[in-house]
Design a protein around this motif. Structure first.
Motif, PDB file in Angstrom:
ATOM      1  N   LEU A 132      13.262   8.350  24.341  1.00 31.46           N
ATOM      2  CA  LEU A 132      13.407   8.599  22.910  1.00 31.46           C
ATOM      3  C   LEU A 132      13.952   7.296  22.044  1.00 31.46           C
ATOM      4  CD1 LEU A 132      15.751  11.416  23.869  1.00 31.46           C
ATOM      5  CD2 LEU A 132      13.511  11.842  23.173  1.00 31.46           C
ATOM      6  N   PRO A 133      13.145   7.054  21.034  1.00 32.14           N
ATOM      7  CA  PRO A 133      13.524   5.968  20.392  1.00 32.14           C
ATOM      8  C   PRO A 133      14.865   6.238  19.430  1.00 32.14           C
ATOM      9  CG  PRO A 133      11.816   7.084  19.117  1.00 32.14           C
ATOM     10  CD  PRO A 133      11.932   7.922  20.627  1.00 32.14           C
ATOM     11  N   SER A 134      15.379   5.032  18.998  1.00 27.26           N
ATOM     12  CA  SER A 134      16.739   5.190  18.268  1.00 27.26           C
ATOM     13  C   SER A 134      16.190   4.835  16.625  1.00 27.26           C
ATOM     14  CB  SER A 134      17.451   3.888  18.392  1.00 27.26           C
ATOM     15  OG  SER A 134      16.986   2.652  17.959  1.00 27.26           O
ATOM     16  N   VAL A 135      17.216   5.064  15.870  1.00 31.44           N
ATOM     17  CA  VAL A 135      16.825   4.577  14.599  1.00 31.44           C
ATOM     18  C   VAL A 135      16.589   3.272  14.425  1.00 31.44           C
ATOM     19  CG1 VAL A 135      17.987   4.617  12.212  1.00 31.44           C
ATOM     20  CG2 VAL A 135      18.568   6.391  13.563  1.00 31.44           C
ATOM     21  N   PRO A 136      15.366   3.037  13.687  1.00 34.95           N
ATOM     22  CA  PRO A 136      14.967   1.588  13.600  1.00 34.95           C
ATOM     23  C   PRO A 136      15.661   0.583  12.709  1.00 34.95           C
ATOM     24  CG  PRO A 136      13.776   3.105  12.337  1.00 34.95           C
ATOM     25  CD  PRO A 136      14.614   4.123  12.753  1.00 34.95           C
ATOM     26  N   LEU A 137      15.733  -0.461  13.147  1.00 34.73           N
ATOM     27  CA  LEU A 137      16.586  -1.687  12.230  1.00 34.73           C
ATOM     28  C   LEU A 137      15.162  -2.629  12.063  1.00 34.73           C
ATOM     29  CD1 LEU A 137      19.480  -2.169  14.541  1.00 34.73           C
ATOM     30  CD2 LEU A 137      19.530  -1.023  12.496  1.00 34.73           C
ATOM     31  N   ASN A 186       0.927  -1.296   0.096  1.00 30.46           N
ATOM     32  CA  ASN A 186       0.129   0.055   0.076  1.00 30.46           C
ATOM     33  C   ASN A 186       0.798   1.394   0.085  1.00 30.46           C
ATOM     34  OD1 ASN A 186      -2.383  -1.312   0.024  1.00 30.46           O
ATOM     35  ND2 ASN A 186      -2.450  -1.512   2.256  1.00 30.46           N
ATOM     36  N   ILE A 187       1.843   1.318   0.755  1.00 26.76           N
ATOM     37  CA  ILE A 187       2.780   2.355   0.945  1.00 26.76           C
ATOM     38  C   ILE A 187       3.759   2.884  -0.315  1.00 26.76           C
ATOM     39  CG2 ILE A 187       4.922   3.256   1.963  1.00 26.76           C
ATOM     40  CD1 ILE A 187       3.863   1.949   4.390  1.00 26.76           C
ATOM     41  N   CYS A 188       4.186   1.521  -0.976  1.00 26.51           N
ATOM     42  CA  CYS A 188       5.105   1.516  -2.310  1.00 26.51           C
ATOM     43  C   CYS A 188       4.339   1.451  -3.624  1.00 26.51           C
ATOM     44  CB  CYS A 188       6.019   0.395  -2.140  1.00 26.51           C
ATOM     45  SG  CYS A 188       7.119   0.151  -0.741  1.00 26.51           S
ATOM     46  N   GLY A 189       2.968   1.451  -3.334  1.00 21.57           N
ATOM     47  CA  GLY A 189       2.131   1.281  -4.716  1.00 21.57           C
ATOM     48  C   GLY A 189       2.549   0.081  -5.524  1.00 21.57           C
ATOM     49  N   GLY A 190       2.895  -0.867  -4.955  1.00 23.55           N
ATOM     50  CA  GLY A 190       2.992  -2.354  -5.795  1.00 23.55           C
ATOM     51  C   GLY A 190       3.105  -3.503  -4.879  1.00 23.55           C
ATOM     52  N   GLU A 191       3.202  -4.616  -5.589  1.00 21.33           N
ATOM     53  CA  GLU A 191       3.398  -5.755  -4.829  1.00 21.33           C
ATOM     54  C   GLU A 191       4.759  -6.096  -4.499  1.00 21.33           C
ATOM     55  OE1 GLU A 191       0.855  -7.774  -3.890  1.00 21.33           O
ATOM     56  OE2 GLU A 191      -0.606  -6.269  -4.507  1.00 21.33           O
ATOM     57  N   GLU A 192       4.981  -6.805  -3.377  1.00 19.33           N
ATOM     58  CA  GLU A 192       6.148  -7.135  -2.777  1.00 19.33           C
ATOM     59  C   GLU A 192       6.340  -8.710  -3.295  1.00 19.33           C
ATOM     60  OE1 GLU A 192       8.822  -5.804  -0.868  1.00 19.33           O
ATOM     61  OE2 GLU A 192       7.847  -4.103  -1.601  1.00 19.33           O
ATOM     62  N   SER A 224      11.750  -6.030  -0.963  1.00 20.98           N
ATOM     63  CA  SER A 224      12.645  -5.085  -1.502  1.00 20.98           C
ATOM     64  C   SER A 224      13.372  -4.197  -0.659  1.00 20.98           C
ATOM     65  CB  SER A 224      12.027  -4.395  -2.696  1.00 20.98           C
ATOM     66  OG  SER A 224      10.930  -3.480  -2.163  1.00 20.98           O
ATOM     67  N   ASP A 225      14.341  -3.681  -1.104  1.00 17.94           N
ATOM     68  CA  ASP A 225      15.073  -2.615  -0.285  1.00 17.94           C
ATOM     69  C   ASP A 225      14.008  -1.668   0.268  1.00 17.94           C
ATOM     70  OD1 ASP A 225      17.195  -4.117  -0.099  1.00 17.94           O
ATOM     71  OD2 ASP A 225      18.334  -3.050  -1.549  1.00 17.94           O
ATOM     72  N   ILE A 226      13.337  -1.117  -0.961  1.00 18.96           N
ATOM     73  CA  ILE A 226      12.222  -0.093  -0.422  1.00 18.96           C
ATOM     74  C   ILE A 226      11.247  -0.369   0.325  1.00 18.96           C
ATOM     75  CG2 ILE A 226      10.491   1.075  -1.637  1.00 18.96           C
ATOM     76  CD1 ILE A 226      12.113   1.427  -4.359  1.00 18.96           C
ATOM     77  N   GLY A 227      10.646  -1.646   0.133  1.00 15.90           N
ATOM     78  CA  GLY A 227       9.792  -2.207   1.182  1.00 15.90           C
ATOM     79  C   GLY A 227      10.340  -2.551   2.391  1.00 15.90           C
ATOM     80  N   LEU A 228      11.427  -2.731   2.783  1.00 19.78           N
ATOM     81  CA  LEU A 228      12.114  -2.802   3.855  1.00 19.78           C
ATOM     82  C   LEU A 228      12.029  -1.292   4.663  1.00 19.78           C
ATOM     83  CD1 LEU A 228      14.922  -5.397   3.504  1.00 19.78           C
ATOM     84  CD2 LEU A 228      12.738  -5.532   5.015  1.00 19.78           C
ATOM     85  N   SER A 229      12.660  -0.559   3.787  1.00 21.37           N
ATOM     86  CA  SER A 229      12.697   0.996   4.240  1.00 21.37           C
ATOM     87  C   SER A 229      11.248   1.606   4.626  1.00 21.37           C
ATOM     88  CB  SER A 229      13.322   1.850   3.175  1.00 21.37           C
ATOM     89  OG  SER A 229      13.611   3.079   3.658  1.00 21.37           O
ATOM     90  N   ALA A 230      10.257   1.058   3.895  1.00 16.32           N
ATOM     91  CA  ALA A 230       8.928   1.492   4.302  1.00 16.32           C
ATOM     92  C   ALA A 230       8.552   0.872   5.378  1.00 16.32           C
ATOM     93  CB  ALA A 230       7.857   1.227   3.036  1.00 16.32           C
ATOM     94  N   LEU A 231       8.972  -0.177   5.718  1.00 19.18           N
ATOM     95  CA  LEU A 231       8.329  -0.969   6.844  1.00 19.18           C
ATOM     96  C   LEU A 231       9.134  -0.305   8.123  1.00 19.18           C
ATOM     97  CD1 LEU A 231       6.698  -3.298   8.038  1.00 19.18           C
ATOM     98  CD2 LEU A 231       8.852  -4.621   8.036  1.00 19.18           C
ATOM     99  N   GLY A 232      10.250  -0.093   7.881  1.00 19.43           N
ATOM    100  CA  GLY A 232      11.013   0.813   8.954  1.00 19.43           C
ATOM    101  C   GLY A 232      10.410   2.136   9.262  1.00 19.43           C
ATOM    102  N   GLU A 233       9.933   2.777   8.363  1.00 23.25           N
ATOM    103  CA  GLU A 233       9.206   4.094   8.650  1.00 23.25           C
ATOM    104  C   GLU A 233       8.141   3.920   9.212  1.00 23.25           C
ATOM    105  OE1 GLU A 233       8.689   8.113   8.575  1.00 23.25           O
ATOM    106  OE2 GLU A 233      10.710   6.872   8.360  1.00 23.25           O
ATOM    107  N   VAL A 234       7.206   2.859   8.974  1.00 23.51           N
ATOM    108  CA  VAL A 234       6.029   2.555   9.837  1.00 23.51           C
ATOM    109  C   VAL A 234       6.318   2.373  11.265  1.00 23.51           C
ATOM    110  CG1 VAL A 234       4.051   1.249   9.961  1.00 23.51           C
ATOM    111  CG2 VAL A 234       4.696   1.843   7.712  1.00 23.51           C
TER     112      VAL A 234
END
Length: 216
Positions: A147-152, A104-110, A116-126
């Motif tokens: 305070l939260p750290s940068v997500p992995l 839904n975020i990336c506008g395409g199917e995983e 994908s790298d973009i998918g992992l990045s989107a999941l981290g942002e969520v």
């Protein structure tokens, strides 16, 4: 509801919160979820609704069972929490729910097998959005700095991901605060679980600041 009235928290051997404590934590969870939904709606350019139907305390050695078992493959976002309360946070979804949300975020199917790298990045942002808003709700109420750290981001068996939080010998007999979250997008619902693992010594500080006292 005046949530600042302090009272004891009854925690049985099964780690059941009494109704007062559960109401407080669900209300705070829903405040965080409402703000997170606004941020996700902007990210997706589409309406998002989120709610927290249940918050519970779960013993560390039973955590993986809430995800379907220790060997179930899940998608997880891991963050460290620092400040007045220190610990770890995880945003974890089933592979099916995570793929749906990411598509839904990336506008395409995983892909079937992974992200994908973009998918992992989107999941981290969520995960980052959820962590920031849930912690903000807790901070506003408790006046504690968290305070939260940068997500992995990791895709692995549930027990492998959760073992990051369980690697200290002092965790035995402790619990995680589990925020069950339902994410509604269009006609779909993605279920997610948010885990807050306070480090030893921090859990009593957090519970006392929430006004539900007690020692687990």
């Amino acid at each position: 509801m005046d949530m600042h009235h302090e009272r004891g928290m009854e925690v049985t051997d099964s780690y059941q919160l009494d109704s007062y404590a559960a109401d407080i934590l669900c209300e705070l969870g829903n405040i965080g979820a409402a703000h997170a939904a606004t941020a996700l709606s902007e990210l997706l350019q589409a309406p998002i609704a989120m709610r927290v139907p249940q918050v519970e305390l779960v013993p560390f050695d039973e955590i993986s069972m809430t995800l379907g078992g220790p060997e179930v493959v899940v998608a997880g976002v891991f963050l460290q929490v620092t400040g007045d309360i220190e610990g770890t946070m995880f945003f974890i979804q089933s592979m099916k729910s995570a793929k749906q949300l990411v598509s839904n975020i990336c506008g395409g199917e995983e892909s079937k097998d992974g992200f994908s790298d973009i998918g992992l990045s989107a999941l981290g942002e969520v995960g980052n959005i959820l962590a920031a808003n849930y912690l903000s709700a807790l901070m506003d109420f408790t006046q504690l700095r968290m305070l939260p750290s940068v997500p992995l981001v990791a895709v692995d068996m549930a027990q492998s991901i959760l073992s990051i939080a369980l690697q200290t010998d002092q965790m035995g007999g402790r619990y995680a605060l589990v925020i069950h979250t339902a994410v509604h997008h269009r006609e779909e619902q993605e279920d997610a679980h948010f885990f807050l693992f306070p480090f030893p010594g921090a859990q009593d500080v957090l519970l006392h600041a929430l006004g539900i006292g007690g020692s687990v």
